[in-house]
Design an enzyme around this catalytic site. Structure first.
Site, PDB file in Angstrom:
ATOM      1  N   ASP A   1       0.839  -1.191   0.000  1.00  0.00           N
ATOM      2  CA  ASP A   1       0.000   0.000   0.000  1.00  0.00           C
ATOM      3  C   ASP A   1       0.877   1.244   0.000  1.00  0.00           C
ATOM      4  O   ASP A   1       1.952   1.247  -0.599  1.00  0.00           O
ATOM      5  CB  ASP A   1      -0.924  -0.052   1.227  1.00  0.00           C
ATOM      6  CG  ASP A   1      -2.286   0.545   0.956  1.00  0.00           C
ATOM      7  OD1 ASP A   1      -2.364   1.774   0.757  1.00  0.00           O
ATOM      8  OD2 ASP A   1      -3.278  -0.201   0.948  1.00  0.00           O
TER       9      ASP A   1
ATOM     10  N   SER B   1     -11.473  -0.976   0.265  1.00  0.00           N
ATOM     11  CA  SER B   1     -10.135  -1.066   0.862  1.00  0.00           C
ATOM     12  C   SER B   1     -10.222  -1.368   2.346  1.00  0.00           C
ATOM     13  O   SER B   1      -9.321  -1.976   2.921  1.00  0.00           O
ATOM     14  CB  SER B   1      -9.375   0.245   0.672  1.00  0.00           C
ATOM     15  OG  SER B   1      -8.737   0.298  -0.562  1.00  0.00           O
TER      16      SER B   1
ATOM     17  N   HIS C   1      -3.564   5.781   3.686  1.00  0.00           N
ATOM     18  CA  HIS C   1      -4.287   4.572   3.305  1.00  0.00           C
ATOM     19  C   HIS C   1      -3.695   3.291   3.889  1.00  0.00           C
ATOM     20  O   HIS C   1      -4.406   2.474   4.495  1.00  0.00           O
ATOM     21  CB  HIS C   1      -4.321   4.493   1.780  1.00  0.00           C
ATOM     22  CG  HIS C   1      -5.251   3.468   1.229  1.00  0.00           C
ATOM     23  ND1 HIS C   1      -4.855   2.184   0.943  1.00  0.00           N
ATOM     24  CD2 HIS C   1      -6.550   3.543   0.884  1.00  0.00           C
ATOM     25  CE1 HIS C   1      -5.882   1.518   0.440  1.00  0.00           C
ATOM     26  NE2 HIS C   1      -6.922   2.308   0.391  1.00  0.00           N
TER      27      HIS C   1
END
Length: 682
Positions: free
Chosen positions: A150, A392, A212
């Site tokens: 990520d 996600s 994220h």
């Protein structure tokens, strides 16, 4: 607004398209040709429109898959080599039209796809899937490791501290794409401690939004024990983490969007290098069970087994490592993104707390599992927390669940772990398709919540509302169908973006006008975002009516908006008529399954009974643990008909979840009636 969908860091076939209108639409191979079919073909499969891309740009990055590693030098001669995997027949090249034409004629080449960069698109879910119960049973994923590929991970965040076992960074530098490295040391590849730390190097710049990966990692393996303000835990708080950064920094508005540069985007070649690193660690003895790719792009209704990532995903699966992929956030009713469409990946869509399909989630026959993906609170860099939405957020629930299952079934093959999640999950039906939402305690402990359990009533307003500078604004949520007063455990979540948030005073306004303060202004608080959940004792106000969030800016100059908010009211009822025997006892049940902890000290029970000579009746509340809470004693002198009353009891000694019963006993013969209905407010 939009529901804030963080979700599938949108990356496609060769790193494809962003969710909000792709610059280049990903296209699937004709008839979804498999890698095996291509390997026996005399001519390579060339991604459609690559020639148009080369004509526009002069030179582009492509990922070339050859039939064997021995064939790579011939393919590499078609352009400038920018990356070559160490164990797979795949090379990344810069090619012009002549190079592309040469590749198209090589019988040793299987496929050529663009290495296209795209951007990432960005505490109640754990009890919902039963992971609190597996944690209580000692099944925490201990002994297992998961990988998160990520935007890096804040390795010293208290939710993740001392849990990061390995770090690596694959962050291509390419001047033709305005791409520079996000690796803390500035190189294209970095391994070892600090290599994927999102709090270090270029990612430490808040403008790049590297949140994220840290959020995803926290959902999978976070541990909030002893951490002030933290969620209790992620799905597998005993598991360890491999953090791999696969993004680069871009400064081109052509790629980032007008006014959006700089930004972080990911090349498929970086993801391939990251997956190969996971396989290398597994072969070195690291007990990896899953690799999380909250990535996706394009629209696929059939398996996309021509995707260059499939070869590595297959090898990982053979080695016992699942590749868990977010389905994507385009709201497709019968399609998913790539690489979620790779047949050997585990593809995950998002559901709400009420087990509806999240409106943004891709879904369809290619989907393997659902998991919660709305208003998920987890860690973000800077030792902070945020509530985010997206597939996600759903994918790492499955990644963590696999770690818990591996601890419970250390010798089981990977396919058995996947089957356990699929066969024990709660079925979610939509568009003629049924997909299971994971239920970890059922998979691990064999405990399945009652399918008749009531969801917690939940209402939201996710429309952007501007906050006047030095003024006030309200955002409303109408609530209908709930009887009596609001719960003592009413929950309110707010998402507000405002420079210097300390200027804001925030209140909850009940339908009867009562004001419940949430946030006092603080002139010393210069942060810019509020993502926070509040518990409010609103039992003095009615549950139904219009609830309002009032936000007042008490100073000048700084501005912002309400991004959205929701209110959750644990009010439940059973309105099925139940005949009361004459004499004898009757029971009416309410089943709860998604509330953690014990019932509140002010639990409200409202009862409506049609019965002549009500003094014949004795009424009790029976808790899930069997404890009896008397509500009304019989009174032979009370000749009134019918009961419409509310009772308050301290039920804090009993668990909130389980089967609650209203027991009504008729102690004298002659008069008759029935339970019309009752409500339970926690």
């Amino acid at each position: 607004m939009k529901l804030r969908v963080l979700s599938s860091v949108i990356v496609a076939l060769a790193a494809t398209a962003i969710a909000t209108g792709p610059a280049y639409a990903a296209e699937a191979p004709p008839a979804a040709a498999s890698a095996a079919q291509q390997a026996t073909s005399a001519t390579p499969w060339i991604e459609p429109k690559l020639s148009e891309r080369v004509a526009a740009a002069g030179k582009i990055r492509v990922n070339v898959v050859s039939k064997t590693r021995a064939d790579l030098p011939d393919a590499a001669a078609s352009g400038q080599v920018v990356q070559q995997l160490s164990r797979f027949p795949l090379v990344t090249l810069h090619v012009d039209q002549a190079g592309l034409d040469r590749l198209a004629k090589l019988p040793s080449v299987v496929s050529v796809t663009e290495d296209r960069p795209v951007r990432p698109v960005l505490a109640e879910s754990i009890p919902l899937i039963g992971a609190d119960k597996t944690r209580a049973a000692g099944k925490t994923g201990a002994g297992s490791v998961v990988a998160v590929l990520d935007t890096g991970v804040a390795v010293n965040h208290p939710f993740l501290q001392d849990r990061v076992l390995e770090e690596a960074c694959f962050s291509p530098i390419d001047a033709d794409y305005s791409a520079t490295s996000l690796c803390p040391d500035g190189t294209e590849q970095q391994e070892g401690p600090g290599a994927a730390d999102a709090d270090q190097g270029p990612c430490a710049d808040p403008a790049l939004d590297c949140d994220h990966g840290t959020h995803v990692a926290g959902i999978a393996v976070g541990n909030g024990q002893g951490v002030t303000g933290a969620p209790p835990a992620g799905v597998a708080p005993g598991a360890e983490l491999v953090a791999i950064q696969v993004f680069s920094k871009f400064t081109s508005e052509d790629l980032c969007g007008v006014g959006a540069a700089p930004c972080v985007l990911s090349f498929t070649s970086a993801q391939l290098a990251g997956l190969e690193k996971v396989l290398e660690l597994k072969e070195e003895g690291v007990p990896l069970v899953a690799a999380n790719l909250s990535l996706g792009g394009g629209q696929y209704t059939a398996a996309c087994d021509a995707d260059p990532r499939k070869t590595v995903i297959d090898s990982l699966r053979t080695a016992g490592v699942a590749t868990v992929v977010a389905a994507g956030n385009d709201g497709f009713g019968a399609a998913v993104a790539a690489p979620a469409c790779v047949s050997s990946a585990i593809t995950v869509g998002a559901t709400t707390d009420q087990d509806g399909v999240a409106p943004f989630s891709n879904r369809g026959a290619l989907l393997d599992l659902f998991a919660p993906g709305v208003s998920i609170v987890s860690s973000v860099p800077g030792n902070k927390w945020a509530s985010l939405n997206g597939t996600s957020m759903a994918a790492p629930h499955v990644t963590g669940a696999l770690a818990v299952l591996r601890q419970a079934m250390p010798d089981a093959p990977l396919a058995q772990l996947e089957t356990a999640l699929k066969t024990t999950g709660k079925s979610i039906a939509y568009n003629g398709v049924t997909t299971p939402r994971i239920q970890v305690d059922a998979a691990v402990l064999g405990k399945t919540p009652d399918p008749g359990a009531w969801p917690i009533p939940y209402y939201e307003n996710m429309k952007d509302t501007a906050i006047p500078d030095h003024g006030a604004v309200t955002s409303s949520i109408p609530v209908t169908g709930l009887l009596g007063t609001a719960p003592a455990t009413t929950e309110v979540y707010i998402d507000i973006h405002h420079t210097w948030r300390g200027e804001l005073k925030i209140d909850l306004l009940a339908p009867d006008g009562k004001v419940y303060p949430l946030v006092a202004n603080d002139p010393n608080d210069s942060a810019d975002i509020i993502h926070e959940t509040f518990q409010v004792n609103a039992s003095a106000s009615p549950a139904s009516g219009t609830w309002k969030l009032r936000v007042q800016d008490v100073e000048w100059l700084d501005t912002g908006y309400i991004d959205g908010w929701w209110i959750r009211l644990p009010c439940f009822g059973n309105w099925d008529d139940t005949t009361i025997p004459d004499p004898g006892a009757a029971e009416s049940s309410i089943v709860l399954a998604w509330i953690n902890g014990n019932a509140p000290t002010r639990t409200r029970v409202h009862v409506e009974i049609d019965h002549t000579w009500r003094g014949d009746l004795k009424i009790d509340l029976i808790a899930p643990d069997g404890k009896v809470y008397p509500l009304r004693a019989a009174d032979a002198k009370d000749g009134t008909d019918n009961i419409d009353e509310s009772y308050w009891v301290n039920a804090n000694a009993s668990p909130a979840s389980g089967t609650w019963k209203l027991r009504v006993e008729d102690l004298a013969k002659g008069d008759t009636g029935f339970i019309n209905g009752w409500t339970l407010t926690l």
